[in-house]
Motif scaffolding. Structure first.
Motif, mmCIF file in Angstrom:
data_model
loop_
_atom_site.group_PDB
_atom_site.id
_atom_site.type_symbol
_atom_site.label_atom_id
_atom_site.label_comp_id
_atom_site.label_asym_id
_atom_site.label_seq_id
_atom_site.Cartn_x
_atom_site.Cartn_y
_atom_site.Cartn_z
ATOM 1 N N PHE A 247 0.848 -1.190 0.000
ATOM 2 C CA PHE A 247 0.000 0.000 0.000
ATOM 3 C C PHE A 247 0.886 1.243 0.000
ATOM 4 O O PHE A 247 1.171 1.812 1.063
ATOM 5 C CB PHE A 247 -0.921 0.013 1.228
ATOM 6 N N MET A 249 2.400 4.946 -0.119
ATOM 7 C CA MET A 249 1.910 6.228 0.387
ATOM 8 C C MET A 249 2.963 7.308 0.178
ATOM 9 O O MET A 249 4.152 7.010 0.041
ATOM 10 C CB MET A 249 1.605 6.145 1.895
ATOM 11 N N PHE A 328 -5.578 5.399 2.106
ATOM 12 C CA PHE A 328 -4.287 5.926 2.536
ATOM 13 C C PHE A 328 -3.841 7.136 1.714
ATOM 14 O O PHE A 328 -2.942 7.868 2.133
ATOM 15 C CB PHE A 328 -3.229 4.834 2.473
ATOM 16 N N ARG A 391 -4.360 10.257 6.499
ATOM 17 C CA ARG A 391 -3.652 9.043 6.077
ATOM 18 C C ARG A 391 -3.163 8.258 7.294
ATOM 19 O O ARG A 391 -3.294 7.033 7.349
ATOM 20 C CB ARG A 391 -2.487 9.413 5.169
ATOM 21 N N ILE A 395 -4.215 4.507 8.640
ATOM 22 C CA ILE A 395 -3.278 3.431 8.998
ATOM 23 C C ILE A 395 -3.570 2.930 10.413
ATOM 24 O O ILE A 395 -3.604 1.725 10.673
ATOM 25 C CB ILE A 395 -1.817 3.924 8.907
ATOM 26 N N THR A 420 3.296 -0.254 4.220
ATOM 27 C CA THR A 420 3.334 1.148 3.800
ATOM 28 C C THR A 420 4.756 1.712 3.768
ATOM 29 O O THR A 420 5.014 2.696 3.075
ATOM 30 C CB THR A 420 2.499 2.023 4.750
ATOM 31 N N GLN A 422 6.284 3.382 6.054
ATOM 32 C CA GLN A 422 6.260 4.750 6.578
ATOM 33 C C GLN A 422 6.683 4.730 8.048
ATOM 34 O O GLN A 422 5.855 4.522 8.939
ATOM 35 C CB GLN A 422 4.863 5.356 6.425
#
Length: 611
Positions: A247, A249, A328, A391, A395, A420, A422
């Motif tokens: 996913f 982002m 997201f 976003r 998550i 992700t 992140q």
């Protein structure tokens, strides 16, 4: 006679300085527990092959889902992974999930009923009740039935069936090689972790999923094979050209204290929603069970609801990975998020409760992500100064929904990070998921994963703690006052002293010493009092020569295991340098007393707390 003195005359202290007189045969001693040996290396090599096989099965299943989706909704022959949302079937879309439900029901009735459900509870059940044995036909029928269900629009994910298939591969290898139940559990968990890893490109969370939901332990012998299998599956996924991360982002920003507090609150609310979702699923399942219709037709009935909801909002159909990406990205409106969450829930709960073949992680992620983003949007309207990122809220919602429904806390957090990539989302994930976990633990005894298992009368471990007995040594509880017998005593003399009630006369076993005070074995109370034995017989003639002993630096866990394996209740404690010198005695009662003290201390600690 004083407590601790022998029933025999005092033994001499001079012990012959000969090695054969100071040592015992190796079989007398407990085997030291080892956390790693060459057997683990073999299991790791097998797990690597299982990881590749499970990864390959995951790729094939995704292609099969794509093929059925294209055929069912677009009338074309293609294996590309697409969403059913863009179909032009109109009202005919209602019929497609019904057809899929009929096919799944037929496969379950005439193939294997074990393919019903979302996969993980069935794997847990095979571990806890069936010694990690999964029938090979389940490993074949489960992915096919799921591909039909998802390909015809059911709102599920492919991960549950892939976990079952990977676990079935590991289980089959374990059965073929005649491994132990514990080794089969490791291989099964390795295959399951590989399935998770191959589906989402999340090797670490695949390992954590195995630990939190399947292995019920945290030991090198299980972690290493599972980790290798998960890594191999992830590598195969990357080589196949699949999206990485799952996913994607845009870069996130650091969260302030107000925003972090908001994400924590969002996690708690989503955790509350996960409790409601879990109860709703099993309420729907109970409702189906009361219907005067054979369970084979339930998936078709659930498919009807899926079709109706899919006609209203096509985005609810299929696995919904595209929906997660859109959540997201922050591109969905508040209304769209709420509609997606509510209608996806209705479709998912009814279809899953109908007993179709499915995977439930993906819908949990969609519902949690949509709810989290919607809550974040609402909070932004009320408190714009907090700087809540929709976003990040999405998550947090995704991870919190899974954490609350499964109580796999670490899996939820790491999964959201791996899919992700992140790192700035880790702190909100940690606080939000923990809040969801806490709410779920307070309000729900079981989980979405364990309720079905518990209903079958199987206990599911939920807390993994270190073995208390493995943390204490024999020297901490063994009695130093040893009641022993001389080998030249007659049974008449011993029986007389037992009848007098001398200290230790009620023991069930006694060490037997020779004239030099060396241990030659043990004798049981039963043999001493056996009426068939002549009073003139000597104790030495009844002595069991190959009786087990233990050292004072062994753990209570090792002592307990040795007592069980030998079928005895007492063990002589001997010296390392002189293995025929008895320095103490340990009994089952000593071990139980140590554990009893621990329990009492814990209760005292709890009673001492005042809120």
């Amino acid at each position: 006679m004083e407590q601790g003195t022998p029933l025999s005359p005092p033994a001499a202290e001079n012990i012959a300085d000969k090695s054969q007189e100071r040592t015992l045969e190796p079989e007398h001693f407990p085997s030291r527990r080892r956390t790693f040996d060459m057997r683990v290396v073999v299991l790791t090599l097998l797990a690597a092959a299982i990881g590749v096989a499970a990864g390959g099965a995951a790729i094939l299943l995704l292609k099969l889902i794509g093929f059925i989706t294209n055929l069912s909704f677009y009338g074309r022959l293609s294996t590309s992974f697409v969403s059913p949302a863009a179909n032009q079937l109109g009202l005919l879309v209602v019929v497609v999930p019904v057809i899929g439900g009929v096919l799944v029901g037929l496969m379950a009735r005439y193939g294997s009923e074990a393919i019903r459900g979302h996969g993980i509870p069935e794997v847990m059940l095979s571990i806890l009740r069936n010694q990690s044995r999964i029938p090979p036909r389940v490993g074949v029928l489960k992915p096919i039935s799921t591909a039909i269900a998802i390909g015809t629009g059911c709102p599920f994910g492919a991960e549950g069936p892939i976990i079952v298939t990977g676990g079935a591969i590991g289980s089959f290898v374990g059965q073929f090689l005649s491994t132990t139940a514990e080794e089969r559990k490791i291989l099964l968990s390795a295959g399951a972790a590989a399935g998770m890893s191959a589906t989402f490109g999340s090797p670490v969370s695949g390992v954590l999923l195995a630990v939190e939901l399947l292995l019920f332990e945290f030991r090198p012998r299980s972690l290493i094979p599972v980790a290798v299998a998960s890594a191999m599956a992830a590598a195969l996924r990357k080589v196949s050209g699949a999206a990485w991360p799952m996913f994607p982002m845009h870069q996130l920003q650091t969260s302030g204290m107000a925003a972090l507090a908001s994400y924590t609150l969002i996690g708690a609310i989503v955790g509350l929603a996960s409790v409601g979702a879990t109860r709703a699923v099993y309420a729907v399942e109970d409702t189906f069970a009361k219907m005067p219709i054979h369970w084979m037709w339930w998936p078709a009935m659930g498919g009807l609801v899926v079709g109706i909801v899919g006609y209203i909002l096509p985005e609810t159909m299929g696995v919904g990975y595209v929906n997660i990406v859109r959540i997201f990205s922050g591109s969905l409106t508040e209304k769209a998020l709420i509609m997606l969450c509510m209608l996806k829930f209705v479709s998912w709960a009814v279809a899953l409760g109908s007993g179709t073949s499915a995977g439930t992680l993906a819908p949990l992620f969609v519902m949690g992500g949509a709810l989290g983003a919607a809550l974040g949007g609402g909070a932004n309207l009320l408190f714009p100064q907090f700087g809540i990122d929709l976003r990040i809220a999405g998550i947090v919602g995704m991870a919190a929904m899974f954490a609350g429904a499964s109580r796999a806390l670490l899996t939820s957090i790491v999964f959201a990070f791996e899919t992700t990539l992140q790192p700035l989302g880790l702190l909100p994930l940690l606080s939000g998921s923990s809040a969801a976990y806490m709410v779920s633990s307070l309000l729900m005894r079981t989980t979405l994963m364990t309720e079905k298992v518990v209903r079958k009368g199987v206990f599911v471990p939920s807390e993994y703690t270190a073995d208390f007995l493995a943390q204490m040594l024999v020297r901490d509880v063994a009695s130093r006052e040893v009641v022993s017998l001389g080998e030249h005593l007659t049974l008449a003399e011993v029986r007389s002293r037992i009848a007098e009630g001398r200290p230790g006369s009620n023991y069930q076993g006694f060490p037997v010493l020779n004239d030099s005070g060396q241990l030659i074995g043990v004798v049981t109370r039963r043999d001493l009092l056996d009426p068939a034995r002549m009073p003139t017989e000597l104790v030495g003639e009844l002595t069991i020569k190959n009786h087990a002993v233990i050292f004072e630096d062994n753990t209570l866990s090792e002592a307990n295991e040795l007592m069980v394996s030998e079928g005895v209740g007492r063990l002589p404690v001997v010296d390392h340098d002189n293995q025929r010198k008895v320095i103490g005695i340990i009994s089952r009662r000593d071990i139980m007393s140590a554990n009893h003290r621990r329990i009492e201390q814990e209760y005292e600690r709890q009673r001492g707390i005042r809120w």
